[in-house]
Design a protein around this motif. Structure first.
Motif, PDB file in Angstrom:
ATOM      1  N   UNK A  34     -49.446  24.757   6.290  1.00 48.45           N
ATOM      2  CA  UNK A  34     -48.427  25.803   6.342  1.00 48.45           C
ATOM      3  C   UNK A  34     -48.531  26.524   7.667  1.00 48.45           C
ATOM      4  N   UNK A  35     -47.399  26.896   8.229  1.00 50.60           N
ATOM      5  CA  UNK A  35     -47.366  27.660   9.471  1.00 50.60           C
ATOM      6  C   UNK A  35     -46.716  29.007   9.204  1.00 50.60           C
ATOM      7  N   UNK A  36     -47.471  30.072   9.396  1.00 52.61           N
ATOM      8  CA  UNK A  36     -46.909  31.411   9.253  1.00 52.61           C
ATOM      9  C   UNK A  36     -45.916  31.692  10.374  1.00 52.61           C
ATOM     10  N   UNK A  61     -43.068  15.897   9.178  1.00 55.71           N
ATOM     11  CA  UNK A  61     -41.865  16.514   8.645  1.00 55.71           C
ATOM     12  C   UNK A  61     -42.201  17.915   8.150  1.00 55.71           C
ATOM     13  N   UNK A  62     -41.216  18.788   8.156  1.00 50.43           N
ATOM     14  CA  UNK A  62     -41.356  20.009   7.380  1.00 50.43           C
ATOM     15  C   UNK A  62     -40.860  19.653   5.987  1.00 50.43           C
ATOM     16  N   UNK A  63     -41.262  20.428   4.981  1.00 50.75           N
ATOM     17  CA  UNK A  63     -40.837  20.093   3.627  1.00 50.75           C
ATOM     18  C   UNK A  63     -40.704  21.324   2.765  1.00 50.75           C
ATOM     19  N   UNK A  64     -39.911  21.152   1.739  1.00 50.57           N
ATOM     20  CA  UNK A  64     -39.831  22.121   0.654  1.00 50.57           C
ATOM     21  C   UNK A  64     -40.390  21.412  -0.560  1.00 50.57           C
ATOM     22  N   UNK A  79     -38.364  17.615  12.259  1.00 46.39           N
ATOM     23  CA  UNK A  79     -38.785  18.699  13.149  1.00 46.39           C
ATOM     24  C   UNK A  79     -37.929  18.580  14.395  1.00 46.39           C
ATOM     25  N   UNK A  80     -37.195  19.628  14.722  1.00 45.44           N
ATOM     26  CA  UNK A  80     -36.180  19.509  15.754  1.00 45.44           C
ATOM     27  C   UNK A  80     -36.485  20.215  17.063  1.00 45.44           C
ATOM     28  N   UNK A  81     -37.308  21.244  17.053  1.00 47.50           N
ATOM     29  CA  UNK A  81     -37.547  21.965  18.314  1.00 47.50           C
ATOM     30  C   UNK A  81     -38.829  21.477  18.990  1.00 47.50           C
ATOM     31  N   UNK A  82     -38.814  21.503  20.325  1.00 48.58           N
ATOM     32  CA  UNK A  82     -39.996  21.093  21.098  1.00 48.58           C
ATOM     33  C   UNK A  82     -41.183  22.002  20.815  1.00 48.58           C
ATOM     34  N   UNK A  83     -40.941  23.302  20.659  1.00 49.51           N
ATOM     35  CA  UNK A  83     -42.034  24.244  20.376  1.00 49.51           C
ATOM     36  C   UNK A  83     -42.693  23.923  19.035  1.00 49.51           C
ATOM     37  N   UNK A  84     -41.866  23.579  18.055  1.00 48.01           N
ATOM     38  CA  UNK A  84     -42.391  23.227  16.739  1.00 48.01           C
ATOM     39  C   UNK A  84     -43.202  21.935  16.818  1.00 48.01           C
ATOM     40  N   UNK A  86     -44.789  20.808  19.444  1.00 47.76           N
ATOM     41  CA  UNK A  86     -46.041  21.141  20.135  1.00 47.76           C
ATOM     42  C   UNK A  86     -47.058  21.720  19.166  1.00 47.76           C
ATOM     43  N   UNK A  87     -46.610  22.614  18.276  1.00 44.05           N
ATOM     44  CA  UNK A  87     -47.503  23.220  17.296  1.00 44.05           C
ATOM     45  C   UNK A  87     -48.049  22.158  16.346  1.00 44.05           C
ATOM     46  N   UNK A  88     -47.183  21.252  15.868  1.00 48.89           N
ATOM     47  CA  UNK A  88     -47.607  20.194  14.945  1.00 48.89           C
ATOM     48  C   UNK A  88     -48.616  19.266  15.631  1.00 48.89           C
ATOM     49  N   UNK A  89     -48.351  18.904  16.881  1.00 50.45           N
ATOM     50  CA  UNK A  89     -49.280  18.047  17.626  1.00 50.45           C
ATOM     51  C   UNK A  89     -50.627  18.731  17.829  1.00 50.45           C
ATOM     52  N   UNK A  90     -50.618  20.020  18.076  1.00 53.18           N
ATOM     53  CA  UNK A  90     -51.866  20.762  18.246  1.00 53.18           C
ATOM     54  C   UNK A  90     -52.685  20.754  16.954  1.00 53.18           C
ATOM     55  N   UNK A  91     -52.016  20.952  15.819  1.00 58.19           N
ATOM     56  CA  UNK A  91     -52.708  20.914  14.524  1.00 58.19           C
ATOM     57  C   UNK A  91     -53.260  19.510  14.270  1.00 58.19           C
ATOM     58  N   UNK A  92     -52.460  18.471  14.560  1.00 51.06           N
ATOM     59  CA  UNK A  92     -52.918  17.098  14.376  1.00 51.06           C
ATOM     60  C   UNK A  92     -54.119  16.801  15.257  1.00 51.06           C
ATOM     61  N   UNK A  93     -54.075  17.188  16.520  1.00 50.60           N
ATOM     62  CA  UNK A  93     -55.200  16.947  17.425  1.00 50.60           C
ATOM     63  C   UNK A  93     -56.460  17.650  16.942  1.00 50.60           C
ATOM     64  N   UNK A  94     -56.316  18.871  16.420  1.00 48.23           N
ATOM     65  CA  UNK A  94     -57.467  19.596  15.871  1.00 48.23           C
ATOM     66  C   UNK A  94     -58.012  18.864  14.653  1.00 48.23           C
ATOM     67  N   UNK A  95     -57.118  18.393  13.775  1.00 43.48           N
ATOM     68  CA  UNK A  95     -57.522  17.643  12.586  1.00 43.48           C
ATOM     69  C   UNK A  95     -58.287  16.385  12.979  1.00 43.48           C
ATOM     70  N   UNK A  96     -57.761  15.633  13.948  1.00 38.75           N
ATOM     71  CA  UNK A  96     -58.417  14.396  14.372  1.00 38.75           C
ATOM     72  C   UNK A  96     -59.767  14.669  15.027  1.00 38.75           C
ATOM     73  N   UNK A  97     -59.854  15.729  15.826  1.00 37.77           N
ATOM     74  CA  UNK A  97     -61.129  16.090  16.464  1.00 37.77           C
ATOM     75  C   UNK A  97     -62.159  16.493  15.413  1.00 37.77           C
ATOM     76  N   UNK A  98     -61.727  17.269  14.412  1.00 39.13           N
ATOM     77  CA  UNK A  98     -62.635  17.672  13.333  1.00 39.13           C
ATOM     78  C   UNK A  98     -63.092  16.471  12.533  1.00 39.13           C
ATOM     79  N   UNK A  99     -62.178  15.506  12.298  1.00 38.98           N
ATOM     80  CA  UNK A  99     -62.489  14.308  11.531  1.00 38.98           C
ATOM     81  C   UNK A  99     -63.515  13.434  12.258  1.00 38.98           C
ATOM     82  N   UNK A 100     -63.400  13.346  13.593  1.00 36.76           N
ATOM     83  CA  UNK A 100     -64.343  12.551  14.381  1.00 36.76           C
ATOM     84  C   UNK A 100     -65.740  13.162  14.369  1.00 36.76           C
TER      85      UNK A 100
END
Length: 102
Positions: A34-36, A61-64, A79-84, A86-100
């Motif tokens: 979730x993103x506040x 994807x975003x979802x309901x 997901x339609x905006x570049x800023x959004x 970027x945020x999703x990619x940052x979360x994914x990169x953090x997830x992958x780094x934590x997983x490694x």
């Protein structure tokens, strides 16, 4: 703030996506969060047919949620905006780094 969640039930770990040609493909849920900042929930998916050591394209994807709060029961939205993105990619990169590191 980002709250990452992984589905507990095996049935909740899969989503079928249908492309514009009507072809269905089964995907596994990598994680949801979730993103506040955007007031949305997101799900990241990878093809269920992928081998464990295979490099895959991750879909986001975003979802309901459906009535049970399950992304597999709700509607997915692009997901339609570049800023959004970027945020999703940052979360994914953090997830992958934590997983490694685990």
């Amino acid at each position: 703030m980002v709250d990452k969640q992984q589905p507990e039930n095996e049935d909740e770990r899969q989503i079928t996506l249908v492309d514009e040609d009507g072809n269905e493909e089964l995907y596994e849920i990598l994680f949801t969060f979730d993103s506040e900042d955007y007031g949305k929930s997101y799900v990241l998916l990878y093809p269920a047919s992928a081998a464990e050591d295979e490099e895959v394209d991750i879909q986001a994807f975003s979802y309901k949620t459906g009535d049970k709060g399950d992304p597999a029961e709700g509607d997915l939205y692009p997901i339609e905006s570049d800023k959004e993105w970027d945020m999703v990619e940052e979360v994914l990169n953090t997830f992958l780094a934590d997983d490694e590191q685990a």
